[in-house]
Design a protein around this motif. Structure first.
Motif, PDB file in Angstrom:
ATOM      1  N   ARG A   8       1.407  -0.263   7.766  1.00  0.00           N
ATOM      2  CA  ARG A   8       0.348   0.599   7.224  1.00  0.00           C
ATOM      3  C   ARG A   8      -0.849  -0.222   6.755  1.00  0.00           C
ATOM      4  NH1 ARG A   8       3.326   3.351   2.513  1.00  0.00           N
ATOM      5  NH2 ARG A   8       4.289   1.290   2.486  1.00  0.00           N
ATOM      6  N   ARG A   9      -2.006   0.439   6.794  1.00  0.00           N
ATOM      7  CA  ARG A   9      -3.227  -0.150   6.234  1.00  0.00           C
ATOM      8  C   ARG A   9      -4.110   0.976   5.708  1.00  0.00           C
ATOM      9  NH1 ARG A   9      -7.867   0.509   9.181  1.00  0.00           N
ATOM     10  NH2 ARG A   9      -7.661   1.105  11.384  1.00  0.00           N
ATOM     11  N   PRO A  10      -4.979   0.690   4.730  1.00  0.00           N
ATOM     12  CA  PRO A  10      -5.918   1.717   4.244  1.00  0.00           C
ATOM     13  C   PRO A  10      -6.859   2.138   5.370  1.00  0.00           C
ATOM     14  CG  PRO A  10      -5.803  -0.157   2.741  1.00  0.00           C
ATOM     15  CD  PRO A  10      -5.101  -0.576   3.982  1.00  0.00           C
TER      16      PRO A  10
ATOM     17  N   ILE B 130      -5.413  -4.164  -3.374  1.00  0.00           N
ATOM     18  CA  ILE B 130      -4.266  -4.383  -2.480  1.00  0.00           C
ATOM     19  C   ILE B 130      -4.280  -5.810  -1.953  1.00  0.00           C
ATOM     20  CG2 ILE B 130      -3.251  -3.729  -0.258  1.00  0.00           C
ATOM     21  CD1 ILE B 130      -4.292  -0.856  -0.831  1.00  0.00           C
ATOM     22  N   ILE B 131      -5.464  -6.285  -1.554  1.00  0.00           N
ATOM     23  CA  ILE B 131      -5.584  -7.650  -1.044  1.00  0.00           C
ATOM     24  C   ILE B 131      -5.191  -8.665  -2.114  1.00  0.00           C
ATOM     25  CG2 ILE B 131      -7.192  -9.388  -0.188  1.00  0.00           C
ATOM     26  CD1 ILE B 131      -8.806  -7.084   1.078  1.00  0.00           C
ATOM     27  N   ALA B 132      -5.783  -8.539  -3.308  1.00  0.00           N
ATOM     28  CA  ALA B 132      -5.521  -9.524  -4.370  1.00  0.00           C
ATOM     29  C   ALA B 132      -4.055  -9.530  -4.770  1.00  0.00           C
ATOM     30  CB  ALA B 132      -6.406  -9.213  -5.579  1.00  0.00           C
ATOM     31  N   ASN B 133      -3.486  -8.350  -4.987  1.00  0.00           N
ATOM     32  CA  ASN B 133      -2.077  -8.295  -5.386  1.00  0.00           C
ATOM     33  C   ASN B 133      -1.174  -8.830  -4.282  1.00  0.00           C
ATOM     34  OD1 ASN B 133       0.128  -7.081  -7.259  1.00  0.00           O
ATOM     35  ND2 ASN B 133       0.598  -6.256  -5.220  1.00  0.00           N
ATOM     36  N   GLY B 134      -1.515  -8.478  -3.032  1.00  0.00           N
ATOM     37  CA  GLY B 134      -0.705  -8.954  -1.912  1.00  0.00           C
ATOM     38  C   GLY B 134      -0.738 -10.461  -1.777  1.00  0.00           C
ATOM     39  N   ARG B 135      -1.936 -11.057  -1.918  1.00  0.00           N
ATOM     40  CA  ARG B 135      -2.035 -12.512  -1.812  1.00  0.00           C
ATOM     41  C   ARG B 135      -1.329 -13.189  -2.990  1.00  0.00           C
ATOM     42  NH1 ARG B 135      -1.907 -13.835   2.585  1.00  0.00           N
ATOM     43  NH2 ARG B 135      -2.836 -15.887   2.180  1.00  0.00           N
TER      44      ARG B 135
ATOM     45  N   LEU C 180     -20.686   0.655  -2.082  1.00  0.00           N
ATOM     46  CA  LEU C 180     -19.772   0.142  -3.101  1.00  0.00           C
ATOM     47  C   LEU C 180     -19.022  -1.054  -2.527  1.00  0.00           C
ATOM     48  CD1 LEU C 180     -18.901   1.101  -6.000  1.00  0.00           C
ATOM     49  CD2 LEU C 180     -16.941   2.187  -4.906  1.00  0.00           C
ATOM     50  N   CYS C 181     -18.904  -2.100  -3.306  1.00  0.00           N
ATOM     51  CA  CYS C 181     -18.025  -3.206  -2.945  1.00  0.00           C
ATOM     52  C   CYS C 181     -17.261  -3.611  -4.197  1.00  0.00           C
ATOM     53  CB  CYS C 181     -18.799  -4.380  -2.358  1.00  0.00           C
ATOM     54  SG  CYS C 181     -19.711  -5.363  -3.560  1.00  0.00           S
ATOM     55  N   ALA C 182     -16.232  -4.439  -4.020  1.00  0.00           N
ATOM     56  CA  ALA C 182     -15.364  -4.733  -5.156  1.00  0.00           C
ATOM     57  C   ALA C 182     -14.768  -6.122  -5.054  1.00  0.00           C
ATOM     58  CB  ALA C 182     -14.246  -3.690  -5.243  1.00  0.00           C
ATOM     59  N   VAL C 183     -14.521  -6.705  -6.235  1.00  0.00           N
ATOM     60  CA  VAL C 183     -13.832  -7.991  -6.360  1.00  0.00           C
ATOM     61  C   VAL C 183     -12.643  -7.775  -7.292  1.00  0.00           C
ATOM     62  CG1 VAL C 183     -13.988 -10.385  -7.120  1.00  0.00           C
ATOM     63  CG2 VAL C 183     -15.974  -9.280  -6.046  1.00  0.00           C
ATOM     64  N   ALA C 184     -11.457  -8.085  -6.798  1.00  0.00           N
ATOM     65  CA  ALA C 184     -10.241  -7.913  -7.598  1.00  0.00           C
ATOM     66  C   ALA C 184      -9.618  -9.270  -7.875  1.00  0.00           C
ATOM     67  CB  ALA C 184      -9.239  -7.025  -6.859  1.00  0.00           C
ATOM     68  N   ILE C 185      -9.039  -9.410  -9.053  1.00  0.00           N
ATOM     69  CA  ILE C 185      -8.295 -10.626  -9.388  1.00  0.00           C
ATOM     70  C   ILE C 185      -6.901 -10.222  -9.861  1.00  0.00           C
ATOM     71  CG2 ILE C 185      -9.276 -10.724 -11.738  1.00  0.00           C
ATOM     72  CD1 ILE C 185      -9.025 -13.828 -11.481  1.00  0.00           C
ATOM     73  N   ALA C 186      -5.876 -10.855  -9.262  1.00  0.00           N
ATOM     74  CA  ALA C 186      -4.483 -10.594  -9.619  1.00  0.00           C
ATOM     75  C   ALA C 186      -3.910 -11.849 -10.264  1.00  0.00           C
ATOM     76  CB  ALA C 186      -3.684 -10.212  -8.384  1.00  0.00           C
ATOM     77  N   ILE C 187      -3.317 -11.679 -11.446  1.00  0.00           N
ATOM     78  CA  ILE C 187      -2.845 -12.807 -12.231  1.00  0.00           C
ATOM     79  C   ILE C 187      -1.369 -12.582 -12.580  1.00  0.00           C
ATOM     80  CG2 ILE C 187      -3.250 -14.217 -14.286  1.00  0.00           C
ATOM     81  CD1 ILE C 187      -6.023 -12.723 -14.450  1.00  0.00           C
TER      82      ILE C 187
ATOM     83  N   PHE D  82      -2.484  -6.279   6.573  1.00  0.00           N
ATOM     84  CA  PHE D  82      -2.309  -5.323   5.473  1.00  0.00           C
ATOM     85  C   PHE D  82      -0.861  -4.869   5.305  1.00  0.00           C
ATOM     86  CE2 PHE D  82      -6.898  -4.075   4.976  1.00  0.00           C
ATOM     87  CZ  PHE D  82      -6.921  -4.183   3.600  1.00  0.00           C
ATOM     88  N   ALA D  83      -0.029  -5.019   6.329  1.00  0.00           N
ATOM     89  CA  ALA D  83       1.309  -4.417   6.305  1.00  0.00           C
ATOM     90  C   ALA D  83       2.103  -4.810   5.064  1.00  0.00           C
ATOM     91  CB  ALA D  83       2.072  -4.798   7.576  1.00  0.00           C
ATOM     92  N   ARG D  84       2.221  -6.116   4.801  1.00  0.00           N
ATOM     93  CA  ARG D  84       3.009  -6.544   3.646  1.00  0.00           C
ATOM     94  C   ARG D  84       2.292  -6.317   2.325  1.00  0.00           C
ATOM     95  NH1 ARG D  84       8.334  -7.050   2.547  1.00  0.00           N
ATOM     96  NH2 ARG D  84       8.183  -7.150   0.278  1.00  0.00           N
ATOM     97  N   PRO D  85       0.979  -6.566   2.216  1.00  0.00           N
ATOM     98  CA  PRO D  85       0.301  -6.284   0.947  1.00  0.00           C
ATOM     99  C   PRO D  85       0.407  -4.835   0.497  1.00  0.00           C
ATOM    100  CG  PRO D  85      -1.041  -7.771   2.240  1.00  0.00           C
ATOM    101  CD  PRO D  85       0.105  -7.359   3.113  1.00  0.00           C
ATOM    102  N   VAL D  86       0.408  -3.888   1.442  1.00  0.00           N
ATOM    103  CA  VAL D  86       0.582  -2.488   1.062  1.00  0.00           C
ATOM    104  C   VAL D  86       1.960  -2.269   0.460  1.00  0.00           C
ATOM    105  CG1 VAL D  86       0.845  -0.141   1.979  1.00  0.00           C
ATOM    106  CG2 VAL D  86      -1.125  -1.530   2.661  1.00  0.00           C
ATOM    107  N   ILE D  87       2.978  -2.880   1.066  1.00  0.00           N
ATOM    108  CA  ILE D  87       4.342  -2.765   0.521  1.00  0.00           C
ATOM    109  C   ILE D  87       4.412  -3.382  -0.870  1.00  0.00           C
ATOM    110  CG2 ILE D  87       6.725  -3.556   0.812  1.00  0.00           C
ATOM    111  CD1 ILE D  87       6.304  -3.381   3.841  1.00  0.00           C
ATOM    112  N   ASP D  88       3.817  -4.569  -1.030  1.00  0.00           N
ATOM    113  CA  ASP D  88       3.856  -5.247  -2.332  1.00  0.00           C
ATOM    114  C   ASP D  88       3.111  -4.429  -3.396  1.00  0.00           C
ATOM    115  OD1 ASP D  88       5.308  -7.401  -1.367  1.00  0.00           O
ATOM    116  OD2 ASP D  88       3.517  -8.548  -0.827  1.00  0.00           O
ATOM    117  N   PHE D  89       1.994  -3.825  -3.008  1.00  0.00           N
ATOM    118  CA  PHE D  89       1.219  -3.005  -3.942  1.00  0.00           C
ATOM    119  C   PHE D  89       2.040  -1.807  -4.408  1.00  0.00           C
ATOM    120  CE2 PHE D  89      -2.135   0.188  -4.874  1.00  0.00           C
ATOM    121  CZ  PHE D  89      -2.902  -0.541  -5.764  1.00  0.00           C
ATOM    122  N   GLU D  90       2.683  -1.134  -3.462  1.00  0.00           N
ATOM    123  CA  GLU D  90       3.541   0.004  -3.814  1.00  0.00           C
ATOM    124  C   GLU D  90       4.693  -0.431  -4.706  1.00  0.00           C
ATOM    125  OE1 GLU D  90       3.372   3.346  -0.290  1.00  0.00           O
ATOM    126  OE2 GLU D  90       4.897   1.795  -0.198  1.00  0.00           O
ATOM    127  N   ALA D  91       5.342  -1.521  -4.338  1.00  0.00           N
ATOM    128  CA  ALA D  91       6.506  -1.983  -5.107  1.00  0.00           C
ATOM    129  C   ALA D  91       6.113  -2.294  -6.548  1.00  0.00           C
ATOM    130  CB  ALA D  91       7.110  -3.218  -4.443  1.00  0.00           C
TER     131      ALA D  91
END
Length: 540
Positions: A493-495, A511-516, A347-354, A452-461
């Motif tokens: 933290r990281r996955p 997590i990556i897309a939202n964090g970026r 499985l692989c994935a492409v996410a887009i955050a807008i 990953f540290a900050r993107p995980v925080i941003d994803f949770e927030a």
């Protein structure tokens, strides 16, 4: 959108404890009870080692066997018993297997018990052997073939066989009675399907499922549990299906002994079981160990957990973020893309955050999977359904088609103002080079704890603030529920894929897309928020 089945008071089967009449027009319920009362058990403390037939168990047996149709045939064809650990489910199941070889016997018939593996499958067999050895008449009537996991009734040739879901012994069985033990632990559905189809071939057959609660919603056990709940609450009418569900409300206090007594039927007996003193000690220790707390909720209170055994995030909160997501209405807006190409064979994935004008972020994730993997997925995770719904793109053959993934990313760049396409270079060098050659904004995202540290925080927030609009993507929901995070000594933290219960690639991409996106809007870098005291964090 998949939703957790709500807790309802009818989940507690009060009829097992009251004096309400249980029909027995043909005396088959009484016959079953008389047989069980005549058994002996080697561990019984009752006079003469009599089999302990507690009141709630007796009423269950009377209902299953006594409530027959006017012509005397079986009304109840399936029993689903969700009962916490320590309430002697295996002893009950073994006794019912003997009952199928006793007064319920059909000459030459097959009786099976099935569990997740060989060791678990032998537990019911060992119980039956002990009961047979404790009674001279049973010893004379049955031939035990221990090495073959088989017990045969000498005169009628009816036989019992212990089977495991990890063995290739499923097909060709036509049982008249099947006991399925701890269905929540079954990873594959081959044996389940073989038993179900085999039972249909035999008139008067009976399926009994005894299990504790499980983890995750994409599996055989949850499918069956959800159906049982619908029957128990009257949403579905099915008088051939008997749901017996003991479970706590997920929001109830897991330390409340009144809850323990309500969901553990054995605590109503004399002597009570499971050991209340042992439960109290486990709860005391779990106060300081969250993983143990989840184990108690799942196995002793029958709370069905959403994802990982020690879930990072509540999927109830995740579901509240669903919202309405229409990418066509957002075309032309700035967007950030996150890509996880960790494995080309699964499985692989492409996410887009807008980012949207109201402060929320639209999050769309498209997953990709080889056709061969979709075919092989037989554990209840509905890859074919997600493919048909459009959340999963099928790649021909047995590997991810990277050209297909690359073209999908190019399509996003044509529709949106993509500011960045974040990859882990180790798994995507060729795709990155191809996109870079055409001037697309490729960026490296090493999958280590520093980035990953900050993107995980941003994803949770974003999730906790209900600002992550994901449209109810069920594949993404499943992946988020599987996530386990690694935490270092500084709290970064990281996955952690190797510790997660199943695939998390869509969640990682999200997590990556939202964090970026969060960093792109703020102008902040991942490294601005990382703990600089340990420079090893920045090793790629």
């Amino acid at each position: 959108m998949t939703k957790t089945t709500p807790y309802l008071p009818s989940s507690h089967p009060s009829w097992l404890f009251d004096d309400s009449p249980i029909p027995d027009p043909h005396g088959k319920g009484q016959r079953a009870v008389d047989f069980l009362r005549a058994l002996k058990h080697p561990k019984s403390t009752a006079p003469g080692r009599a089999f302990q037939l507690d009141p709630w168990v007796e009423r269950l047996v009377r209902k299953v066997y006594g409530d027959t149709k006017p012509d005397g045939t079986r009304r109840i064809k399936t029993v689903f018993a969700l009962i916490p650990r320590g309430n002697r489910k295996t002893t009950l199941g073994a006794a019912l297997c003997l009952l199928a070889l006793g007064p319920e016997r059909v000459p030459g018939s097959q009786v099976v018990s099935a569990a997740v593996d060989r060791d678990q499958a032998r537990i019911a067999l060992e119980e039956m052997k002990g009961v047979i050895a404790a009674h001279p008449r049973l010893e004379a009537a049955f031939h035990v073939q221990d090495t073959k996991n088989r017990i045969t009734h000498r005169k009628s040739s009816a036989f019992y066989r212990a089977m495991s879901a990890d063995a290739a012994t499923a097909h060709g069985r036509t049982p008249v009675f099947a006991l399925v033990d701890e269905l929540h632990a079954w990873k594959k559905r081959d044996l389940w399907d073989a038993i179900k189809t085999g039972l249909v071939k035999t008139p008067g057959s009976l399926l009994v499922v005894t299990t504790t609660a499980g983890i995750g919603h994409e599996n055989i056990a949850y499918e069956t549990y959800k159906y049982a709940k619908a029957v128990a609450t009257g949403q579905i009418e099915d008088d051939a299906f008997l749901p017996i569900i003991f479970e706590a409300d997920p929001k109830e206090d897991w330390r409340d002994e009144a809850v323990w007594h309500r969901v553990n039927p054995g605590l109503s007996c004399n002597p009570p079981y499971p050991d209340i003193v042992g439960l109290r000690q486990m709860v005391r220790e779990a106060e300081h160990r969250p993983a143990d707390r989840e184990m108690i909720r799942q196995l002793h209170l029958n709370v069905w957990l959403d994802g990982a055994a020690n879930p990072e995030w509540s999927l109830d909160v995740w579901d509240e973020n669903a919202g309405e997501l229409d990418l066509s209405e957002l075309e032309g807006r700035p967007a950030w893309v996150g890509v996880d190409l960790a494995k080309r064979i699964d499985l692989c994935a492409v996410a887009i955050a807008i980012p949207m004008e109201d402060g929320r972020t639209a999050l769309h994730v498209q997953s990709f999977c080889p056709a061969g993997t979709i075919r092989k997925r037989t554990d209840g995770v509905p890859y074919p359904l997600w493919r048909d719904q459009g959340y999963l793109t099928e790649c021909p053959g047995d590997a991810i088609d990277l050209e297909l993934v690359e073209n999908y990313i190019r399509g996003l760049c044509e529709r949106f103002q993509v500011e960045e396409i974040a990859f882990d270079r180790w798994h995507a060098q060729d795709v990155m080079k191809s996109l870079e050659a055409d001037g697309l904004p490729v960026a490296e995202f090493p999958q280590n704890i520093a980035t990953f540290a900050r993107p995980v925080i941003d994803f949770e927030a974003a999730m906790f603030d209900r600002k992550l609009v994901h449209g109810g993507n069920p594949l993404l929901r499943w992946a988020v529920g599987n996530v386990v995070l690694y935490t270092d000594g500084s709290g970064n933290r990281r996955p952690l894929k190797e510790k997660s219960i199943d695939k998390i690639d869509p969640a990682v991409a999200a997590i990556i897309a939202n964090g970026r996106a969060a960093q792109g809007v703020s102008g902040r870098s991942s490294y601005d928020d990382a703990d600089l005291s340990d420079l090893s964090l920045f090793a790629v």
